[in-house]
Design a protein around this motif. Structure first.
Motif, PDB file in Angstrom:
ATOM      1  N   HIS A  31      30.863  -1.913  61.572  1.00 20.03           N
ATOM      2  CA  HIS A  31      29.942  -0.725  61.202  1.00 20.03           C
ATOM      3  C   HIS A  31      30.204   0.355  60.752  1.00 20.03           C
ATOM      4  CE1 HIS A  31      32.347   0.093  64.240  1.00 20.03           C
ATOM      5  NE2 HIS A  31      31.777   1.294  64.937  1.00 20.03           N
ATOM      6  N   ARG A  32      29.149   0.722  60.323  1.00 17.08           N
ATOM      7  CA  ARG A  32      29.485   2.474  60.255  1.00 17.08           C
ATOM      8  C   ARG A  32      27.952   2.754  60.284  1.00 17.08           C
ATOM      9  NH1 ARG A  32      28.218   2.764  52.851  1.00 17.08           N
ATOM     10  NH2 ARG A  32      26.421   1.859  53.290  1.00 17.08           N
ATOM     11  N   THR A  33      28.895   4.485  60.615  1.00 17.80           N
ATOM     12  CA  THR A  33      27.528   5.589  61.123  1.00 17.80           C
ATOM     13  C   THR A  33      27.495   6.062  60.405  1.00 17.80           C
ATOM     14  OG1 THR A  33      29.851   6.889  61.966  1.00 17.80           O
ATOM     15  CG2 THR A  33      29.033   5.248  63.185  1.00 17.80           C
ATOM     16  N   MET A  34      26.287   6.868  60.192  1.00 17.40           N
ATOM     17  CA  MET A  34      26.188   8.528  59.217  1.00 17.40           C
ATOM     18  C   MET A  34      25.384   9.378  59.869  1.00 17.40           C
ATOM     19  SD  MET A  34      23.681   5.560  56.786  1.00 17.40           S
ATOM     20  CE  MET A  34      25.162   4.391  56.779  1.00 17.40           C
ATOM     21  N   ALA A  35      24.937  10.091  59.448  1.00 14.13           N
ATOM     22  CA  ALA A  35      23.428  11.101  59.486  1.00 14.13           C
ATOM     23  C   ALA A  35      22.823  11.955  57.634  1.00 14.13           C
ATOM     24  CB  ALA A  35      24.306  11.602  60.309  1.00 14.13           C
ATOM     25  N   GLU A  36      22.114  12.107  58.230  1.00 13.68           N
ATOM     26  CA  GLU A  36      21.823  13.230  56.791  1.00 13.68           C
ATOM     27  C   GLU A  36      22.003  14.644  56.749  1.00 13.68           C
ATOM     28  OE1 GLU A  36      17.522  12.079  54.810  1.00 13.68           O
ATOM     29  OE2 GLU A  36      18.594   9.708  55.520  1.00 13.68           O
ATOM     30  N   ALA A  37      21.274  15.417  58.988  1.00 13.71           N
ATOM     31  CA  ALA A  37      21.870  16.152  58.406  1.00 13.71           C
ATOM     32  C   ALA A  37      22.668  16.159  59.863  1.00 13.71           C
ATOM     33  CB  ALA A  37      20.586  16.748  58.894  1.00 13.71           C
ATOM     34  N   GLU A  38      23.490  17.096  59.920  1.00 12.96           N
ATOM     35  CA  GLU A  38      24.158  17.224  61.200  1.00 12.96           C
ATOM     36  C   GLU A  38      23.514  16.894  62.628  1.00 12.96           C
ATOM     37  OE1 GLU A  38      27.794  20.516  62.396  1.00 12.96           O
ATOM     38  OE2 GLU A  38      26.286  20.762  63.558  1.00 12.96           O
ATOM     39  N   ALA A  39      24.773  16.011  63.340  1.00 15.96           N
ATOM     40  CA  ALA A  39      24.008  15.396  64.831  1.00 15.96           C
ATOM     41  C   ALA A  39      25.292  15.148  65.428  1.00 15.96           C
ATOM     42  CB  ALA A  39      23.593  13.856  64.598  1.00 15.96           C
ATOM     43  N   GLU A  40      24.411  16.033  67.110  1.00 18.46           N
ATOM     44  CA  GLU A  40      25.266  16.083  67.809  1.00 18.46           C
ATOM     45  C   GLU A  40      25.808  14.278  67.883  1.00 18.46           C
ATOM     46  OE1 GLU A  40      25.446  20.758  68.544  1.00 18.46           O
ATOM     47  OE2 GLU A  40      24.495  19.145  69.827  1.00 18.46           O
ATOM     48  N   VAL A  41      27.371  13.948  68.796  1.00 19.60           N
ATOM     49  CA  VAL A  41      27.297  12.460  69.274  1.00 19.60           C
ATOM     50  C   VAL A  41      28.295  12.780  70.603  1.00 19.60           C
ATOM     51  CG1 VAL A  41      27.196  10.116  68.797  1.00 19.60           C
ATOM     52  CG2 VAL A  41      26.108  11.648  67.155  1.00 19.60           C
ATOM     53  N   LEU A  42      27.664  11.804  71.475  1.00 19.77           N
ATOM     54  CA  LEU A  42      28.804  11.741  72.858  1.00 19.77           C
ATOM     55  C   LEU A  42      29.242  10.262  72.634  1.00 19.77           C
ATOM     56  CD1 LEU A  42      26.765  13.422  73.992  1.00 19.77           C
ATOM     57  CD2 LEU A  42      27.772  13.239  76.478  1.00 19.77           C
ATOM     58  N   LEU A  43      30.318  10.093  72.451  1.00 17.24           N
ATOM     59  CA  LEU A  43      31.193   8.690  72.410  1.00 17.24           C
ATOM     60  C   LEU A  43      31.713   8.265  73.690  1.00 17.24           C
ATOM     61  CD1 LEU A  43      32.877   9.587  69.110  1.00 17.24           C
ATOM     62  CD2 LEU A  43      30.869   8.053  69.227  1.00 17.24           C
ATOM     63  N   PHE A  44      31.543   7.117  74.764  1.00 15.08           N
ATOM     64  CA  PHE A  44      32.078   6.424  75.346  1.00 15.08           C
ATOM     65  C   PHE A  44      33.459   5.464  74.920  1.00 15.08           C
ATOM     66  CE2 PHE A  44      28.572   8.769  76.460  1.00 15.08           C
ATOM     67  CZ  PHE A  44      29.128   9.324  77.940  1.00 15.08           C
ATOM     68  N   GLU A  45      34.825   5.280  75.002  1.00 15.47           N
ATOM     69  CA  GLU A  45      34.995   4.630  74.802  1.00 15.47           C
ATOM     70  C   GLU A  45      36.418   4.683  75.317  1.00 15.47           C
ATOM     71  OE1 GLU A  45      34.998   4.814  70.662  1.00 15.47           O
ATOM     72  OE2 GLU A  45      35.939   6.896  70.923  1.00 15.47           O
ATOM     73  N   PRO A  46      37.697   3.608  75.494  1.00 18.82           N
ATOM     74  CA  PRO A  46      38.836   3.617  75.942  1.00 18.82           C
ATOM     75  C   PRO A  46      39.318   4.721  75.738  1.00 18.82           C
ATOM     76  CG  PRO A  46      38.126   1.115  75.310  1.00 18.82           C
ATOM     77  CD  PRO A  46      37.184   2.015  74.361  1.00 18.82           C
ATOM     78  N   ALA A  47      40.336   5.430  76.404  1.00 22.12           N
ATOM     79  CA  ALA A  47      41.469   6.043  75.673  1.00 22.12           C
ATOM     80  C   ALA A  47      42.524   5.281  74.077  1.00 22.12           C
ATOM     81  CB  ALA A  47      42.128   6.648  76.965  1.00 22.12           C
ATOM     82  N   ALA A  48      42.485   6.438  74.042  1.00 24.11           N
ATOM     83  CA  ALA A  48      42.918   6.363  72.421  1.00 24.11           C
ATOM     84  C   ALA A  48      42.700   5.467  71.871  1.00 24.11           C
ATOM     85  CB  ALA A  48      44.502   6.242  73.036  1.00 24.11           C
ATOM     86  N   THR A  49      41.586   5.338  71.317  1.00 24.07           N
ATOM     87  CA  THR A  49      40.517   4.394  70.823  1.00 24.07           C
ATOM     88  C   THR A  49      40.640   5.014  68.832  1.00 24.07           C
ATOM     89  OG1 THR A  49      39.492   2.966  71.805  1.00 24.07           O
ATOM     90  CG2 THR A  49      39.048   3.134  69.288  1.00 24.07           C
ATOM     91  N   ARG A  50      40.956   4.579  67.909  1.00 23.46           N
ATOM     92  CA  ARG A  50      41.651   5.445  66.581  1.00 23.46           C
ATOM     93  C   ARG A  50      40.210   5.272  66.144  1.00 23.46           C
ATOM     94  NH1 ARG A  50      45.394   3.442  62.252  1.00 23.46           N
ATOM     95  NH2 ARG A  50      44.254   1.819  61.957  1.00 23.46           N
ATOM     96  N   ASN A  51      39.268   6.550  66.042  1.00 16.79           N
ATOM     97  CA  ASN A  51      37.557   6.392  65.295  1.00 16.79           C
ATOM     98  C   ASN A  51      37.672   5.736  64.259  1.00 16.79           C
ATOM     99  OD1 ASN A  51      39.507   8.415  63.831  1.00 16.79           O
ATOM    100  ND2 ASN A  51      37.744   9.891  63.054  1.00 16.79           N
ATOM    101  N   THR A  52      38.490   5.372  63.482  1.00 16.25           N
ATOM    102  CA  THR A  52      38.889   4.786  62.476  1.00 16.25           C
ATOM    103  C   THR A  52      38.744   3.268  62.390  1.00 16.25           C
ATOM    104  OG1 THR A  52      40.192   5.009  61.070  1.00 16.25           O
ATOM    105  CG2 THR A  52      38.528   6.842  60.733  1.00 16.25           C
ATOM    106  N   GLY A  53      38.733   2.729  63.328  1.00 10.00           N
ATOM    107  CA  GLY A  53      39.646   1.233  64.198  1.00 10.00           C
ATOM    108  C   GLY A  53      40.737   0.507  63.071  1.00 10.00           C
ATOM    109  N   ASN A  54      40.485  -0.398  62.590  1.00 11.89           N
ATOM    110  CA  ASN A  54      41.457  -0.711  61.723  1.00 11.89           C
ATOM    111  C   ASN A  54      41.161  -0.277  60.361  1.00 11.89           C
ATOM    112  OD1 ASN A  54      38.741  -2.025  60.597  1.00 11.89           O
ATOM    113  ND2 ASN A  54      39.116  -2.860  59.538  1.00 11.89           N
ATOM    114  N   VAL A  55      40.846   0.631  60.087  1.00 14.95           N
ATOM    115  CA  VAL A  55      40.456   1.351  58.524  1.00 14.95           C
ATOM    116  C   VAL A  55      41.363   2.893  59.094  1.00 14.95           C
ATOM    117  CG1 VAL A  55      40.300   2.745  56.819  1.00 14.95           C
ATOM    118  CG2 VAL A  55      38.779   0.474  57.590  1.00 14.95           C
ATOM    119  N   ALA A  56      42.659   3.145  58.019  1.00 13.40           N
ATOM    120  CA  ALA A  56      43.363   4.609  58.421  1.00 13.40           C
ATOM    121  C   ALA A  56      42.981   4.949  56.947  1.00 13.40           C
ATOM    122  CB  ALA A  56      44.965   4.184  58.191  1.00 13.40           C
ATOM    123  N   ASP A  57      42.343   6.266  57.008  1.00 14.03           N
ATOM    124  CA  ASP A  57      41.531   7.338  56.320  1.00 14.03           C
ATOM    125  C   ASP A  57      42.301   8.165  56.134  1.00 14.03           C
ATOM    126  OD1 ASP A  57      39.442   8.677  55.005  1.00 14.03           O
ATOM    127  OD2 ASP A  57      38.900   5.851  54.300  1.00 14.03           O
TER     128      ASP A  57
END
Length: 120
Positions: free
Chosen positions: A83-109
């Motif tokens: 998946h990928r996420t996007m927003a045309e204008a700034e959005a504020e988002v809450l994320l719930f996930e296991p501790a220490a989850t890298r935001n880019t998952g399998n990708v290092a960017d």
């Protein structure tokens, strides 16, 4: 056991795509992020992610469809799903996930990978 204010916490965030931890419970983290633009394609091998829009609108794009989320709506992305996420204008988002989850998952960017455990 103290209360927190989402508007106050979001006011402390001054960059996009850099989730900040605001709470921890049962091995999970509640993170806040401001997003704008397009995030890279990625997946999380073992972690499910919940995206809840607090303000604005965001899109979660999958290879076969798009999910548009308005304020007050959420979507769970199961582990292993690209998946990928996007927003045309700034959005504020809450994320719930296991501790220490890298935001880019399998990708290092260099641009988008955020350090883990940063709190506001």
């Amino acid at each position: 056991m103290t209360k927190a204010s989402l508007p106050e916490k979001f006011a402390l965030i001054h960059e996009h795509w850099r989730p900040k931890v605001v709470a921890e419970l049962n091995g999970q983290e509640v993170k806040l992020a401001k997003i704008a633009g397009v995030f890279p394609w990625h997946h999380h091998e073992h972690e499910d992610e919940l995206f809840l829009v607090w303000r604005g609108q965001m899109v979660i794009e999958f290879r076969d469809r798009r999910v548009v989320l308005e304020a007050g709506e959420f979507c769970v992305v199961p582990h292993g799903i690209e998946h990928r996420t996007m927003a045309e204008a700034e959005a504020e988002v809450l994320l719930f996930e296991p501790a220490a989850t890298r935001n880019t998952g399998n990708v290092a960017d260099e641009t988008f990978t955020a350090p883990n455990g940063v709190s506001v």
